[in-house]
Scaffold this motif. Structure first.
Motif, short mmCIF file in Angstrom:
data_model
loop_
_atom_site.label_atom_id
_atom_site.label_comp_id
_atom_site.label_asym_id
_atom_site.label_seq_id
_atom_site.Cartn_x
_atom_site.Cartn_y
_atom_site.Cartn_z
N ALA A 1 0.83 -1.21 0.00
CA ALA A 1 0.00 0.00 0.00
C ALA A 1 0.86 1.26 0.00
N GLU A 2 1.89 1.27 0.82
CA GLU A 2 2.76 2.46 0.92
C GLU A 2 3.53 2.71 -0.37
N VAL A 3 4.12 1.65 -0.94
CA VAL A 3 4.90 1.86 -2.17
C VAL A 3 3.98 2.15 -3.35
N ALA A 4 2.78 1.56 -3.36
CA ALA A 4 1.82 1.86 -4.42
C ALA A 4 1.46 3.34 -4.39
N TYR A 5 1.25 3.87 -3.19
CA TYR A 5 0.91 5.29 -3.06
C TYR A 5 2.06 6.16 -3.57
N ALA A 6 3.26 5.82 -3.14
CA ALA A 6 4.43 6.60 -3.55
C ALA A 6 4.67 6.49 -5.05
#
Length: 176
Positions: free
Chosen positions: A47-52
């Motif tokens: 989720a975090e890397v997808a957002y970034a």
């Protein structure tokens, strides 16, 4: 548990994320996700890397899956944390208030009976901004103060956003 190949993909993704290579981390985690069921922690990383990397839809879906997986595993605090992250992204990136409120309520129900956690601080942040957006400045200030208090004890990032919400509330009440 991952086999060696999937574990290697996840470790490579962690390394890429720690170096700020969001696209590579995203590609590696999507590859691992296609092969095995990611853990709650690894879904959070996805989720975090997808957002970034600019994939909001994957971000929200990964947090929703983390929520469901944590519930399946009987981990209510982790499930609440994932629910809070869904609410935060929906609030900040879409301003869809009905689903935001629904995810907040899910998280709050899961936290009943638990001592204060970083998720309590994030929920206060979410509530403060939701109230700001609705024009309820008094309540926004109260939630922001709670975010600062709880966040100061366990989550500096939530405390910082709580302080920003407090500032917004003060300014919106005309005290510039």
């Amino acid at each position: 548990m991952y086999d060696d190949a999937e574990a290697a993909l996840v470790e490579q993704a962690r390394a890429a994320a720690s170096n700020g290579d969001w696209s590579q981390a995203y590609d590696l985690l999507v590859g691992a996700d296609a092969r095995v069921r990611l853990s709650v922690e690894d879904l959070g990383l996805l989720a975090e890397v997808a957002y970034a990397a600019g994939h909001l839809d994957v971000t929200i879906e990964a947090w929703e899956r983390a929520h469901a997986e944590a519930l399946r595993l009987g981990e209510p605090v982790a499930a609440a944390g994932a629910a809070a992250r869904v609410a935060l992204h929906l609030l900040m990136d879409t301003a869809l208030m009905a689903p935001v409120r629904g995810w907040v309520k899910r998280a709050e129900r899961l936290l009943v009976g638990h001592d204060e956690t970083p998720t309590h601080a994030w929920l206060a942040v979410i509530r403060s901004y939701e109230r700001l957006m609705m024009g309820d400045i008094r309540a926004a200030g109260e939630w922001a103060a709670r975010a600062v208090a709880v966040g100061s004890a366990c989550n500096p990032a939530a405390a910082a956003l709580g302080r920003v919400a407090e500032a917004h509330a003060v300014i919106l009440e005309g005290d510039v």
